[in-house]
Design a protein around this motif. Structure first.
Motif, PDB file in Angstrom:
ATOM      1  N   UNK A  95      44.266  42.781  39.680  1.00 42.85           N
ATOM      2  CA  UNK A  95      42.887  44.023  40.312  1.00 42.85           C
ATOM      3  C   UNK A  95      43.121  43.788  41.360  1.00 42.85           C
ATOM      4  N   UNK A  96      44.300  43.279  42.600  1.00 41.28           N
ATOM      5  CA  UNK A  96      44.578  42.903  43.512  1.00 41.28           C
ATOM      6  C   UNK A  96      44.051  42.479  44.154  1.00 41.28           C
ATOM      7  N   UNK A 101      36.293  43.823  39.047  1.00 41.21           N
ATOM      8  CA  UNK A 101      36.356  44.745  38.515  1.00 41.21           C
ATOM      9  C   UNK A 101      36.087  45.735  39.536  1.00 41.21           C
ATOM     10  N   UNK A 102      36.875  47.440  39.219  1.00 37.27           N
ATOM     11  CA  UNK A 102      36.257  48.198  39.942  1.00 37.27           C
ATOM     12  C   UNK A 102      36.910  49.474  39.122  1.00 37.27           C
ATOM     13  N   UNK A 187      35.471  52.205  33.241  1.00 38.68           N
ATOM     14  CA  UNK A 187      36.455  51.433  33.226  1.00 38.68           C
ATOM     15  C   UNK A 187      36.239  50.462  33.740  1.00 38.68           C
ATOM     16  N   UNK A 188      35.315  50.220  34.914  1.00 32.92           N
ATOM     17  CA  UNK A 188      34.722  48.534  35.838  1.00 32.92           C
ATOM     18  C   UNK A 188      34.125  47.965  34.556  1.00 32.92           C
ATOM     19  N   UNK A 192      35.744  44.355  33.578  1.00 35.38           N
ATOM     20  CA  UNK A 192      34.801  43.497  32.778  1.00 35.38           C
ATOM     21  C   UNK A 192      34.988  42.780  32.121  1.00 35.38           C
ATOM     22  N   UNK A 193      34.793  43.432  30.945  1.00 34.45           N
ATOM     23  CA  UNK A 193      35.466  42.950  29.555  1.00 34.45           C
ATOM     24  C   UNK A 193      35.957  41.898  29.019  1.00 34.45           C
ATOM     25  N   UNK A 194      37.425  42.410  29.717  1.00 31.78           N
ATOM     26  CA  UNK A 194      38.594  41.282  29.417  1.00 31.78           C
ATOM     27  C   UNK A 194      38.189  40.192  30.462  1.00 31.78           C
TER      28      UNK A 194
END
Length: 207
Positions: A95-96, A101-102, A187-188, A192-194
């Motif tokens: 994610x950086x 999450x974004x 996507x966000x 978050x699910x991942x």
């Protein structure tokens, strides 16, 4: 001293060309982008570009190679020291630095998909794709193994499968994002699910 300055200038020029090329590939995609686009973006002549790169494919590989940082033992140790846990190391990789999450995706993803998929039967490209895959796999596996050794992770599945699932999930999101917008793809929320799945799969204790 002169040769050193000259070499430094060449490295700076090369870096600027790669930066300009990245912008061109993001704007046009791999197939549509041309070396002329890069010349115009960088403000250089044909000779000024071809002095450093043989063709578009050579240039694109340099762009994405720099985009996918290889973490070897030394730099991995440095990253680990900067983070408070192996979980945080994974978050930075995925994610950086913000580790949140974004709804952002690597802007070069569509170009990468074009490059690897449109000529997927090209053995040289297939081999390059395999090398990139196993670089990511080795890096992810190493982090999880370190976390398990430290007692931070208690994997519920073989580590190799968890590492591969991370890569597959992210690649799937990249493919979807190349076609759909972030809102449609959610996507966000999917990211978050991942992360929630990974916490469970790795046995990460909630703080």
């Amino acid at each position: 001293m002169s040769p050193k300055v000259s070499q430094e200038h060449k490295e700076q020029r090369r870096a600027k060309l790669i930066e300009a090329a990245a912008e061109v590939f993001i704007e046009n995609g791999y197939e549509t982008a041309t070396m002329k686009h890069v010349m115009d973006k960088a403000g250089v002549s044909r000779g000024g570009l071809y002095q450093y790169f043989e063709n578009k494919e050579d240039l694109f590989r340099e762009v994405i190679q720099g985009n996918q940082e290889k973490i070897i033992d030394g730099s991995l140790e440095k990253l680990i020291k900067q983070q408070s846990s192996y979980w945080d190391v994974l978050l930075v990789i995925m994610l950086g630095d913000k580790k949140e999450s974004n709804d952002k995706m690597d802007p070069l993803s569509p170009s990468k998909l074009e490059y690897f998929v449109t000529r997927r039967n090209d053995e040289k490209r297939r081999e390059y794709a395999r090398l990139r895959y196993f670089d990511a796999f080795e890096m992810t596996t190493k982090i999880i193994e370190r976390g398990e050794t430290a007692g931070e992770f208690i994997p519920r599945f073989p580590i190799r499968l968890i590492a591969k699932s991370i890569i597959s999930y992210i690649d799937g999101l990249a493919l979807g994002h190349a076609i759909l917008d972030s809102r449609t793809l959610e996507l966000k929320e999917q990211t978050t699910l991942l992360l929630n799945y990974l916490k469970w799969a790795l046995g990460v204790e909630e703080e």
